[in-house]
Scaffold this motif. Structure first.
Motif, short mmCIF file in Angstrom:
data_model
loop_
_atom_site.label_atom_id
_atom_site.label_comp_id
_atom_site.label_asym_id
_atom_site.label_seq_id
_atom_site.Cartn_x
_atom_site.Cartn_y
_atom_site.Cartn_z
N ARG A 59 48.04 22.16 25.66
CA ARG A 59 47.10 21.04 25.52
C ARG A 59 45.78 21.67 25.11
O ARG A 59 45.11 22.27 25.94
N THR A 74 46.27 28.46 32.71
CA THR A 74 46.26 28.55 34.17
C THR A 74 45.76 27.26 34.82
O THR A 74 46.36 26.77 35.77
N VAL A 75 44.66 26.70 34.28
CA VAL A 75 44.06 25.53 34.96
C VAL A 75 44.07 24.24 34.13
O VAL A 75 43.71 23.19 34.62
N ASP A 76 44.46 24.31 32.85
CA ASP A 76 44.58 23.12 31.99
C ASP A 76 43.32 22.24 31.97
O ASP A 76 43.35 21.10 32.44
N ASP A 117 40.09 19.99 30.35
CA ASP A 117 39.95 19.01 29.27
C ASP A 117 38.93 19.47 28.23
O ASP A 117 38.91 18.95 27.12
N ARG A 166 47.55 20.56 38.92
CA ARG A 166 48.20 20.01 37.74
C ARG A 166 47.32 20.19 36.51
O ARG A 166 47.83 20.34 35.41
N GLY A 167 46.00 20.18 36.71
CA GLY A 167 45.08 20.29 35.58
C GLY A 167 44.89 18.94 34.91
O GLY A 167 45.45 17.93 35.33
N GLY A 168 44.09 18.95 33.85
CA GLY A 168 43.73 17.70 33.17
C GLY A 168 44.92 16.95 32.62
O GLY A 168 44.89 15.72 32.51
N ALA A 224 48.72 22.98 33.87
CA ALA A 224 48.26 24.13 34.67
C ALA A 224 49.45 24.99 35.08
O ALA A 224 50.52 24.47 35.38
#
Lengths: 404, 404
Positions: free
Chosen positions: B356, B323-325, B327, A248-250, A254
């Motif tokens: 984001r 891809t991975v989001d 922070d 899901r990512g932060g 994602a």
């Protein structure tokens, strides 16, 4: 009364006399161990279950009696044909509750009802269009759910959890933050809408992530822990699975490679237009299929169009692959029906760009992929909440009485 | 003799009389609990340590005596100034063994020697060039290691593990599969070379991943679990950290976005050339710094060049972020000294493309980042191998006698 605790990490086993609150905790722990063993490995006799759950047979007998009274476990009909009196076998009552899985897309709403083991009992489909206003799409969702409950003979009170897959960027709280594929859908209060109607736990998740989960648990990726799910269609999208869990990512973004300006996957289907072999007047929905069919026959212009489409997919897939280094890419979504004309050129492109070219496979779950993933997610969430002593008492989230 | 085991998950505590093999296992478990508590929270009295390790004080007294005899624990000098006789305090003997961290790059080889807590005791640097043949670079590595051992007064026998960071794609077995930044380096048998000389455990890992680890454990990202480390320099590279762990991917190629043909990060530094404000004859190594300095002064052409550089970085970073989001994005590498002129335009570019936008920060560890990361990785590997009862006896990997 005596219960047995095994200190598993060191292989020590001691018998402890316990009372009061300790007894309550121990009974619940033992019940959870028995349920977990039944769910993981299927029906069993008391003797077999005692082995699986690492409990004494005297203990398992009491535990199973408790679980039957509470509705979690049922005795099975004795299997005939064996000599002598066959030992009684017990099973997890997957019918004790129901799970709803929803796929809310641009062109269809799909609802499925499943049992607590994730077996799909009934499927309903409602057609929608990308341009429909929000209220009409939500009405289609409600119709699909109602029809699916009726078709499966499920009372709303028996639904323990509903999981909805939606296109768009869905944040960690299940809010649809942004949707480009569906008009009038960004910020839709989907969780509230479903919760108010169904009065059960509701989760909302990105559709590609649920499709990826379905392929991992029930589909073509059951043997793989690290993969990219590539949704191929007129719009393309993706999800990343690492160590068996959709990433899901932060903040839930994602896998949203589709919005990258260099790839522009929201319009990638346009690369399949203007192919002479496709007859004028072919409806927009049918153009891509006609191009793939012509490419399959060897039509040169159609093959060129497919290669244009594949090259963009490959650039986006390579960017993801060079970020997370997956072992596998699963092609899902509507165009995955034409994986036979997509996979070879895609592999060729990836091989020229990736350091480790992932394997390529086509989805086997078809267009129920997202809804099946929603059911998998719901079942796993229930297991975490209900069957995990670390998180909370079985009673808190369950309509069934507490197990002590 | 009696030992106490606590069944932690249920809060039950019982005292068990045990003998023979069980006793051996219990003593080792208790010793590991005591060591782990000492390492995690620093020096302590027996009373405090018993609380931390969740053991009886009588037990901890025996355990600490054992650990002192084995060389793992030392008694500290009583701290003066307190009234009455101060309670004795004990500490983990981080000096019991040594860890070597190496950074093998295009322009330098850096070696550090650290104790078992990862405190760096000495640093040595050997200059190299990207064009040097393999044997000369390996000789520079050997010289750096020898000088660092001598400079820190470390006997080779006291080194328990060496970790080397190398540019290039490093697979899960620590093989440098491909190196573009260093000529004649692909497939170098680095693990064997170091193992033959040092006769200790040797690990080889991608340099950006080690730098990312250093920023997470000791640097600017200590508060962040999901991040991208962006190595900015004449060549750019990256590493991904998810849930606090550098991502390796299915085969060690995670983070290798630099080879994507659309970004071509191996040559991104060329975008900083041909700036009029940079005097002709400026050495190639100094051109970028001169451009950044001119941009800092407000030179329009220099700012344009920086923006060209940043735009490419931003496209690659956006592909990874979508891809991975993450922070956070940490800017490391040589150009991160000029983060003041890079971060604002980079943020501007990312904001137009990311769903984001991650926070941006500059590395604080400077050019020892990779070597410090190598030490962190070595210490964590030792902890996993030596101090984890699940993996194996302390004796197997340790030069110290077995703890029973």
């Amino acid at each position: 009364m005596e219960f047995t605790i095994k200190i598993r990490q060191e292989g020590l086993s001691v018998t402890l006399p316990v009372t009061g609150g300790d007894l309550q905790r121990l009974r619940r722990l033992n019940a959870l161990a028995a349920l977990s063993a039944l769910r993981a490995e299927g029906p069993a006799t008391l003797t077999r279950l005692a082995e699986r759950a690492d409990l004494a047979r005297a203990t398992i007998k009491v535990v199973v009696k408790d679980l039957m009274e509470l509705g979690w476990v049922a005795q099975m009909d004795p299997s005939g044909g064996e000599k002598g009196r066959p030992a009684r076998r017990y099973r997890f009552r997957a019918e004790a509750g129901r799970v709803i899985g929803l796929d809310i897309g641009a062109h269809k709403v799909l609802a499925v009802v499943a049992d607590l083991d994730g077996n799909v009992l009934h499927t309903t489909r409602e057609p929608v269009t990308p341009e429909q206003p929000r209220a009409e799409r939500l009405a289609a969702v409600d119709r699909a759910v109602d029809a699916c409950l009726a078709g499966s003979g499920t009372a709303a009170a028996d639904v323990w959890i509903a999981v909805a897959g939606s296109t768009g960027y869905v944040d960690l709280e299940g809010r649809v933050v942004l949707s480009r594929a569906i008009r009038d859908w960004s910020s839709v209060p989907l969780t509230d809408h479903l919760g108010a109607r169904l009065r059960c736990a509701v989760l909302v998740e990105n559709d590609s992530r649920l499709a990826a989960l379905a392929e991992c648990r029930r589909g073509i990726a059951r043997d793989t822990r690290n993969l990219i799910f590539l949704h191929v269609g007129r719009r393309a999208g993706a999800a990343v699975v690492l160590d068996g869990v959709p990433l899901r990512g932060g903040g839930g973004a994602a896998g949203e490679i589709g919005v990258h300006p260099l790839f522009n996957l929201g319009h990638v289907g346009e690369l399949l237009q203007a192919v002479p072999a496709v007859e004028p007047g072919t409806p927009p929905d049918a153009v891509a299929g006609a191009v793939f069919e012509a490419a399959r026959r060897g039509d040169v212009e159609a093959r060129r169009a497919v290669l244009r489409y594949v090259k963009v997919l490959a650039l986006a897939t390579t960017a993801m692959a060079l970020t997370v280094d997956p072992d596998l890419v699963v092609l899902g979504g509507g165009f995955s029906r034409s994986a036979d004309v997509l996979i070879e050129p895609l592999r060729g492109e990836l091989e020229t760009m990736c350091l480790r070219t992932p394997e390529l496979r086509a989805s086997v779950l078809g267009d129920e992929c997202v809804a099946v993933g929603a059911v998998c997610y719901g079942v796993e969430h229930l297991s975490k909440m209900l069957f995990n002593p670390e998180i909370g008492p079985l009673s808190a989230a369950s309509p069934l009485p507490i197990m002590v």
